[in-house]
Write a protein that holds these residues in place. Structure first.
Motif, short mmCIF file in Angstrom:
data_model
loop_
_atom_site.label_atom_id
_atom_site.label_comp_id
_atom_site.label_asym_id
_atom_site.label_seq_id
_atom_site.Cartn_x
_atom_site.Cartn_y
_atom_site.Cartn_z
N ILE A 1 0.85 -1.20 0.00
CA ILE A 1 0.00 0.00 0.00
C ILE A 1 0.88 1.25 0.00
CG2 ILE A 1 -1.67 1.34 1.34
CD1 ILE A 1 -2.81 -1.48 2.23
N CYS A 2 1.97 1.21 0.76
CA CYS A 2 2.92 2.34 0.77
C CYS A 2 3.50 2.55 -0.63
CB CYS A 2 4.03 2.10 1.78
SG CYS A 2 3.50 2.27 3.49
N ALA A 3 3.90 1.47 -1.26
CA ALA A 3 4.47 1.58 -2.61
C ALA A 3 3.45 2.15 -3.59
CB ALA A 3 4.95 0.20 -3.09
N ASP A 4 2.19 1.75 -3.45
CA ASP A 4 1.13 2.21 -4.35
C ASP A 4 0.74 3.68 -4.12
OD1 ASP A 4 1.08 -0.37 -5.33
OD2 ASP A 4 -0.76 -0.94 -4.28
N THR A 5 0.90 4.16 -2.90
CA THR A 5 0.42 5.51 -2.57
C THR A 5 1.53 6.54 -2.42
OG1 THR A 5 0.48 5.05 -0.19
CG2 THR A 5 -1.61 4.60 -1.36
N GLY A 6 2.78 6.10 -2.42
CA GLY A 6 3.88 7.04 -2.21
C GLY A 6 4.17 7.32 -0.75
N ALA A 7 3.58 6.52 0.14
CA ALA A 7 3.89 6.65 1.57
C ALA A 7 5.23 5.95 1.84
CB ALA A 7 2.78 6.02 2.41
N GLU A 8 5.82 6.28 2.96
CA GLU A 8 7.12 5.69 3.35
C GLU A 8 6.89 4.72 4.50
OE1 GLU A 8 10.28 6.99 2.27
OE2 GLU A 8 9.30 8.33 0.85
N ILE A 9 7.19 3.45 4.29
CA ILE A 9 7.08 2.51 5.40
C ILE A 9 8.28 2.71 6.31
CG2 ILE A 9 8.22 0.55 4.29
CD1 ILE A 9 5.94 -1.16 5.71
N SER A 10 8.04 2.82 7.60
CA SER A 10 9.12 3.06 8.55
C SER A 10 9.93 1.80 8.74
CB SER A 10 8.56 3.51 9.90
OG SER A 10 9.60 3.58 10.84
N LEU A 11 11.21 1.91 8.49
CA LEU A 11 12.11 0.79 8.75
C LEU A 11 12.80 0.97 10.10
CD1 LEU A 11 13.60 0.47 5.16
CD2 LEU A 11 11.73 -0.83 6.19
N ASP A 12 12.57 2.12 10.73
CA ASP A 12 13.17 2.39 12.04
C ASP A 12 12.46 1.68 13.17
OD1 ASP A 12 14.97 4.11 10.80
OD2 ASP A 12 13.66 5.85 11.07
N TYR A 13 11.15 1.50 13.01
CA TYR A 13 10.36 0.91 14.08
C TYR A 13 9.56 -0.26 13.55
CZ TYR A 13 11.15 5.56 16.06
OH TYR A 13 11.71 6.72 16.51
N GLY A 14 10.12 -1.45 13.59
CA GLY A 14 9.37 -2.65 13.22
C GLY A 14 8.73 -3.20 14.47
N ALA A 15 7.44 -2.97 14.64
CA ALA A 15 6.75 -3.35 15.86
C ALA A 15 6.49 -4.85 15.90
CB ALA A 15 5.44 -2.58 15.97
N THR A 16 6.37 -5.38 17.11
CA THR A 16 6.06 -6.80 17.28
C THR A 16 4.60 -7.03 17.62
OG1 THR A 16 6.73 -6.67 19.59
CG2 THR A 16 8.41 -7.39 17.99
N SER A 17 3.83 -5.96 17.83
CA SER A 17 2.41 -6.12 18.14
C SER A 17 1.61 -4.93 17.61
CB SER A 17 2.19 -6.27 19.64
OG SER A 17 2.35 -5.02 20.28
N LEU A 18 0.32 -5.16 17.41
CA LEU A 18 -0.55 -4.07 16.98
C LEU A 18 -0.69 -3.02 18.08
CD1 LEU A 18 -3.36 -6.07 15.12
CD2 LEU A 18 -1.31 -4.99 14.17
N ASP A 19 -0.64 -3.45 19.34
CA ASP A 19 -0.70 -2.48 20.44
C ASP A 19 0.48 -1.52 20.42
OD1 ASP A 19 -3.12 -3.12 21.62
OD2 ASP A 19 -2.24 -4.63 22.94
N THR A 20 1.66 -2.05 20.11
CA THR A 20 2.85 -1.19 20.02
C THR A 20 2.66 -0.17 18.91
OG1 THR A 20 4.25 -2.97 20.82
CG2 THR A 20 5.35 -1.16 19.68
#
Length: 176
Positions: A78-97
C-alpha cells in the motif's frame, strides 16, 4: 520456531491466521475479509477526515509490524502504491505497540478493523478512518493438519465462527 512449523509438527492443533496458508498436508477454511483502516494520532490532519484519500498518504511515514508478518507485506505494498514511506526504524512486534507509537505522533498505520473495534475505539488514543476507493483488506482463516484427529470438528468450528461473525461483526465480510 514459527507457528506453521509448530502446527506441522503437532505442537499446535489449529491456527487463526491471515491467508493464504499453503502446505500439502494442511486444511484451510477462509473465514472473513477484514478491512485495513488508516490510523492517525488524534491531532493529525487525517484524523479530521471522514475518509482518507489515498493521495493524502503520499510522503507520510507508515508504521507496521516487523518484516515477516503478512500484514507488513500488505502495508508495504500500500505504501508503494500511494507514495507513503514505510518506517524501517520501528518494526513493531504487536498491533498495540503500533497503536501507541501512532498515538505518540511517530507516524500513521493501517490496522485491521476488528482490532480497531476492540482496541482503538474504546481507548481513544488514536483515530481510525477508512481509505477512499477500494478498501484494502486481509483475509483471515483457520489452518489445521489434514491428518488431525479433530479435523471434522475444526471444519464445524469454522461454520460456527462464520455464523457468529455474521451476527456480531458488521465490519467484516464473512466467506462461506
Amino acid at each position: 520456531t514459527d507457528l506453521m512449523t509448530r502446527l506441522d509438527e503437532g505442537g499446535l492443533d489449529l491456527l487463526f491466521i491471515p491467508m493464504p496458508a499453503r502446505g500439502t498436508e494442511l486444511e484451510t477454511a477462509r473465514l472473513f475479509r477484514e478491512p485495513l483502516l488508516a490510523v492517525a494520532a488524534n491531532d493529525h490532519p487525517l484524523a479530521q477526515l471522514t475518509t482518507v484519500p489515498r493521495d493524502r498518504l503520499r510522503g507520510e511515514t507508515i508504521l507496521s509490524l516487523e518484516p515477516g508478518h503478512k500484514l507488513h507485506e500488505q502495508v508495504a505494498q500500500i505504501c508503494a502504491d500511494t507514495g507513503a514511506e514505510i518506517s524501517l526504524d520501528y518494526g513493531a512486534t504487536s498491533l498495540d505497540t503500533i497503536r501507541q507509537m501512532v498515538g505518540m505522533g511517530l507516524g500513521l498505520s493501517l490496522l485491521p478493523a476488528l482490532y480497531v473495534r476492540s482496541e482503538v475505539q474504546p481507548n481513544r488514543l488514536v483515530t481510525a478512518r477508512p481509505l477512499a476507493g477500494p478498501q484494502p483488506f486481509r483475509t483471515v482463516g483457520m489452518v489445521w493438519r489434514k491428518r488431525a484427529a479433530r479435523a471434522p470438528e475444526h471444519a464445524e468450528l469454522a461454520q460456527i465462527l462464520r455464523r457468529i461473525l455474521r451476527q456480531t461483526a458488521p465490519e467484516v465480510t464473512v466467506i462461506d
